[in-house]
Design a protein around this motif. Structure first.
Motif, PDB file in Angstrom:
ATOM      1  N   GLY A  95     -23.318  48.838  50.777  1.00  0.00           N
ATOM      2  CA  GLY A  95     -22.113  48.325  50.269  1.00  0.00           C
ATOM      3  C   GLY A  95     -22.311  47.850  48.759  1.00  0.00           C
ATOM      4  O   GLY A  95     -21.337  47.253  48.110  1.00  0.00           O
ATOM      5  N   LEU A  96     -23.499  47.988  48.370  1.00  0.00           N
ATOM      6  CA  LEU A  96     -23.680  47.397  46.796  1.00  0.00           C
ATOM      7  C   LEU A  96     -22.932  48.259  45.667  1.00  0.00           C
ATOM      8  O   LEU A  96     -22.554  47.674  44.716  1.00  0.00           O
ATOM      9  CB  LEU A  96     -25.110  47.578  46.492  1.00  0.00           C
ATOM     10  N   ASP A  97     -22.855  49.492  46.159  1.00  0.00           N
ATOM     11  CA  ASP A  97     -21.922  50.407  45.053  1.00  0.00           C
ATOM     12  C   ASP A  97     -20.689  49.912  44.965  1.00  0.00           C
ATOM     13  O   ASP A  97     -20.175  49.721  43.734  1.00  0.00           O
ATOM     14  CB  ASP A  97     -21.853  52.016  45.942  1.00  0.00           C
ATOM     15  N   GLY A  98     -19.912  49.373  46.002  1.00  0.00           N
ATOM     16  CA  GLY A  98     -18.646  49.059  45.934  1.00  0.00           C
ATOM     17  C   GLY A  98     -18.694  47.503  45.173  1.00  0.00           C
ATOM     18  O   GLY A  98     -17.847  47.168  44.506  1.00  0.00           O
ATOM     19  N   ALA A  99     -19.612  46.583  45.455  1.00  0.00           N
ATOM     20  CA  ALA A  99     -19.838  45.387  44.845  1.00  0.00           C
ATOM     21  C   ALA A  99     -20.043  45.557  43.387  1.00  0.00           C
ATOM     22  O   ALA A  99     -19.670  44.757  42.569  1.00  0.00           O
ATOM     23  CB  ALA A  99     -20.829  44.640  45.567  1.00  0.00           C
ATOM     24  N   MET A 100     -20.714  46.675  42.798  1.00  0.00           N
ATOM     25  CA  MET A 100     -21.166  46.710  41.499  1.00  0.00           C
ATOM     26  C   MET A 100     -19.740  47.573  40.927  1.00  0.00           C
ATOM     27  O   MET A 100     -19.605  47.521  39.532  1.00  0.00           O
ATOM     28  CB  MET A 100     -22.064  47.592  41.193  1.00  0.00           C
ATOM     29  N   GLY A 101     -18.906  48.157  41.668  1.00  0.00           N
ATOM     30  CA  GLY A 101     -17.713  48.888  41.065  1.00  0.00           C
ATOM     31  C   GLY A 101     -18.248  50.331  40.418  1.00  0.00           C
ATOM     32  O   GLY A 101     -17.815  50.589  39.425  1.00  0.00           O
ATOM     33  N   LEU A 102     -19.095  50.800  41.140  1.00  0.00           N
ATOM     34  CA  LEU A 102     -19.671  52.029  40.492  1.00  0.00           C
ATOM     35  C   LEU A 102     -18.519  53.202  40.544  1.00  0.00           C
ATOM     36  O   LEU A 102     -17.988  53.142  41.668  1.00  0.00           O
ATOM     37  CB  LEU A 102     -21.110  52.555  41.190  1.00  0.00           C
ATOM     38  N   LYS A 103     -18.846  53.794  39.653  1.00  0.00           N
ATOM     39  CA  LYS A 103     -17.751  54.764  39.682  1.00  0.00           C
ATOM     40  C   LYS A 103     -18.302  56.510  40.470  1.00  0.00           C
ATOM     41  O   LYS A 103     -19.542  56.486  40.701  1.00  0.00           O
ATOM     42  CB  LYS A 103     -17.351  55.771  38.243  1.00  0.00           C
ATOM     43  N   ARG A 104     -17.320  57.094  40.993  1.00  0.00           N
ATOM     44  CA  ARG A 104     -18.117  58.285  41.685  1.00  0.00           C
ATOM     45  C   ARG A 104     -18.726  59.231  40.687  1.00  0.00           C
ATOM     46  O   ARG A 104     -18.290  59.649  39.583  1.00  0.00           O
ATOM     47  CB  ARG A 104     -16.607  59.078  42.337  1.00  0.00           C
ATOM     48  N   THR A 105     -19.994  59.659  41.252  1.00  0.00           N
ATOM     49  CA  THR A 105     -20.623  60.673  40.534  1.00  0.00           C
ATOM     50  C   THR A 105     -20.016  61.927  40.184  1.00  0.00           C
ATOM     51  O   THR A 105     -19.201  62.423  41.143  1.00  0.00           O
ATOM     52  CB  THR A 105     -22.151  60.716  40.966  1.00  0.00           C
ATOM     53  N   VAL A 106     -20.208  62.802  38.951  1.00  0.00           N
ATOM     54  CA  VAL A 106     -19.929  63.841  39.031  1.00  0.00           C
ATOM     55  C   VAL A 106     -20.848  65.034  39.654  1.00  0.00           C
ATOM     56  O   VAL A 106     -20.516  66.183  39.822  1.00  0.00           O
ATOM     57  CB  VAL A 106     -19.483  64.533  37.509  1.00  0.00           C
TER      58      VAL A 106
END
Lengths: 235, 436
Positions: A90-101
């Motif tokens: 869930g860290l991706d969401g907490a950091m607000g990371l964009k979807r990778t290409v």
């Protein structure tokens, strides 16, 4: 003090991960002190002007890190990262990371693999014209068990394999590329605290190049997130 | 983010089937009666050019269309116990409800017994009447004659009883123990299911394989493929996962399973549908095809040749694209699997093509005069007008009727038990579950 002993200590220094901060600090100081008298004649090189790389906040639990990361994200920072000893869900969401290409590029690589495998087999089994591939080569239609020269079912296993091969290689290579790997030096490696990022501590680092970065203010902001320490890291 | 929240809402409103869902069950009863009744009427009167040959095959397809989701559900259940999976507990009940239909599904097979007693079983399984086979197709008779130790009426029915018995037993064991745990919360029940999941897997593998040999492959008794059982199992998994996805999405729409089933679970169900329904199906289907195509033994290629003649060629290509290529690309991305409606649409799509797949397996007939042609072009020209008759309403009526009986049974089970195994020791783990 014997110089060989200190040499041994100096070489050992980068490997001792679990030593306390103070202990390492003393040892490295000793090394500097003892080695310097051997060349007293020489002038010490002037210390390089150091540049601030960023501010590093240390957290004790993944939960604290997640809560802090959400706040850093909401504060609008862009050049920052989290460092953890293990993947935190869930860290991706907490950091607000964009979807990778990356998936799109891998899809393209896989499709290329399919096509290359088809063309390779079609040329070497079914087509009959010369082509320059480094040297002049010639297609050669093969008669195999009475099948038509262009027999797609026979090509499919190789098309499948090359799809997988191209996708897998593209995934690894592009992952390295996007992450800037291999990276033999990173300013954070100079921090002794940061060693625990591979053991039991969780870090947020906001880089100085972030447009919202102001040394004093950002440090105050990081302190409001409840870290166990905040450290300035130099480049 | 699911982190931290382990106290899910296990109140009756969240984990019981709402009463109005039973209205849907009544509609399904109506559909079953109308579908099977109208299908039988068309078969009896011979409307739309439906002969006994077509009718019984259509009914066999419909029976398999009802059976496969239930077998898929059973497969899912014992695999979760076999692997001691934690993630799947929240979505296990729909699979258990599907599997519990295996206790009565043999009823749908009874018409074949009637057909047998009427002495007309050879419209479906030509080996059931060896004398007429000898008269009609002597070449095939000689091949099948050598297989009579296996392909004979008595052994066929003993085996059918064993299959239905094993499936009912397995369903009873896994569903029964899971429901018992809802009351006692006894961990020993989980341990017992885990212990028996291994033998269950072996029994399931053998029974589905031989059921496929008996009921589908023996329609062309001279032909054989050792991979056929796996291919049929792929169909079971496809239908099972597609149906589970539809049930789970529908239950969420009805306002239940809130805070229990998350997009994480949908994504994993989507992965299973993707892996078994598209990738594994194509892998097995192609492996079976390529070996036969390469070896080019006339005894074996006839089965595929029959599926390339006339209207069957486009249908075969429709399967390749509809069962594999299109959904493979459409559902490959993680983000598509996490959208409930996209996933539900994919599940409906896969169920439709699962039907086409069964139709493709059961309906075509290898031409009797296949041995008299010297070239492929000659035979494909003679049979260029071969029709698939897939548009015949009897197909849809029977399929919908048979599937409706499964819906009735599944909803009945779900209305009697909780929608999640509420005292399963791994329920909290499942609710917290997150994909990477």
């Amino acid at each position: 003090m014997d110089i060989t002993v200190t040499r041994r200590v100096t070489t050992k220094f980068p490997l001792c991960v679990r030593q306390s901060f103070d202990e390492i600090h003393t040892v490295s100081n000793m090394a500097t002190i003892v080695t310097s008298p051997t060349d007293t004649s020489q002038e010490r090189p002037a210390p390089k002007p150091t540049r601030l790389y960023g501010l590093m906040a240390e957290f004790e639990t993944p939960g604290d890190l997640m809560a802090a990361a959400e706040k850093v994200r909401d504060a609008g920072f862009r050049w920052w990262d989290c460092h953890t000893p293990f993947p935190v869900h869930g860290l991706d969401g907490a950091m607000g990371l964009k979807r990778t290409v990356l998936p799109w590029l891998v899809f393209g690589a896989g499709a290329t693999g399919t096509l290359v495998a088809f063309l390779l087999q079609a040329y070497t089994n079914s087509w009959n014209f010369p082509m320059w591939a480094g040297v002049w080569v010639h297609g050669y239609p093969f008669l195999i068990s009475g099948k038509p020269a262009m027999s797609l079912p026979a090509f499919i296993p190789v098309m499948f394999e090359l799809t997988i091969l191209f996708s897998a290689l593209a995934t690894v290579k592009l992952m390295f590329l996007f992450n800037g790997l291999p990276m033999l030096y990173h300013p954070l490696f100079k921090s002794n605290r940061f060693r625990r990022a591979s053991n039991d501590r969780f870090f947020i680092v906001i880089e100085a190049r972030d447009p919202k970065f102001l040394p004093k203010r950002t440090e105050e902001f990081l302190r409001t997130l409840g870290p166990t320490s905040v450290e300035a890291v130099e480049d | 983010m699911g982190h931290g929240s382990t106290h899910a809402d296990l109140s009756a409103g969240n984990i019981q089937l709402p009463a109005f869902a039973l209205g849907f069950r009544n509609a399904a009863i109506g559909l079953a009666v109308i579908g099977l009744g109208a299908g039988a009427a068309i078969g009896y009167t011979g409307m739309f050019g439906t002969d006994a040959h077509h009718f019984w095959r259509a009914y066999l397809i419909a029976f398999l269309f009802a059976l496969t989701p239930c077998l898929g559900g059973l497969f899912f259940v014992f695999v979760q116990h076999l692997t001691r999976a934690g993630w799947s507990v929240a979505v296990r009940r729909p699979a258990e409800a599907l599997a519990s239909n295996l206790r009565w599904i043999w009823i749908l097979f009874v018409p074949f017994a009637v057909l047998w007693f009427m002495g007309k079983a050879n419209v479906l399984w030509v080996w059931a009447d060896m004398e007429s086979l000898k008269a009609n197709n002597e070449a095939e008779y000689h091949i099948v004659h050598a297989k009579e130790a296996f392909l004979n009426a008595k052994f066929f029915w003993i085996r059918a009883c064993v299959y239905f018995g094993v499936w009912a037993l397995l369903a009873n064991f896994f569903v029964g123990n899971s429901v018992r745990q809802d009351e006692t919360g006894d961990i020993a029940l989980s341990e017992r299911m885990q212990k028996w999941a291994g033998p269950a897997a072996i029994l399931f593998g053998l029974t589905t394989t031989f059921a496929a040999f008996d009921w589908i492959m023996s329609i062309s008794p001279a032909w054989f493929s050792t991979m056929f059982g796996v291919y049929f199992f792929c169909g079971c998994a496809t239908a099972g996962f597609a149906t589970m996805i539809l049930i789970t999405v529908r239950l969420r729409q009805l306002g239940t399973l809130r805070g229990i089933v998350s997009p994480e679970h949908m994504q994993d169900l989507g992965k299973l549908l993707f892996a078994f329904g598209m990738v594994f199906w194509a892998y097995i289907g192609f492996s079976q095809y390529m070996l036969i195509w390469y070896a080019n033994v006339p005894e074996e290629t006839g089965w595929f040749l029959a599926r390339q003649l006339g209207g069957w060629a486009p249908l075969s290509f429709a399967l390749l694209f509809g069962h594999f290529l299109i959904p493979f690309v459409a559902v490959m991305s993680k983000w598509q699997k996490r959208r409930a409606l996209v996933l539900a649409a994919a599940a409906v799509w896969m169920l439709v093509f699962h039907y086409v797949d069964l139709y493709w397996l059961v309906m075509p007939e290898i031409p009797h005069d296949i041995g008299t042609f010297s070239t492929y072009a000659a035979i494909s020209e003679k049979y260029t007008n071969e029709a698939t008759h897939i548009g015949n309403p009897v197909n849809f009526l029977l399929a919908i009727g048979a599937l409706a009986t499964v819906i009735v049974g599944t909803l009945g089970t779900l209305s009697r038990i909780a929608l999640v195994p509420k005292k399963d020791p791994r329920l909290a783990e499942s609710i917290r579950f997150e994909n990477m």
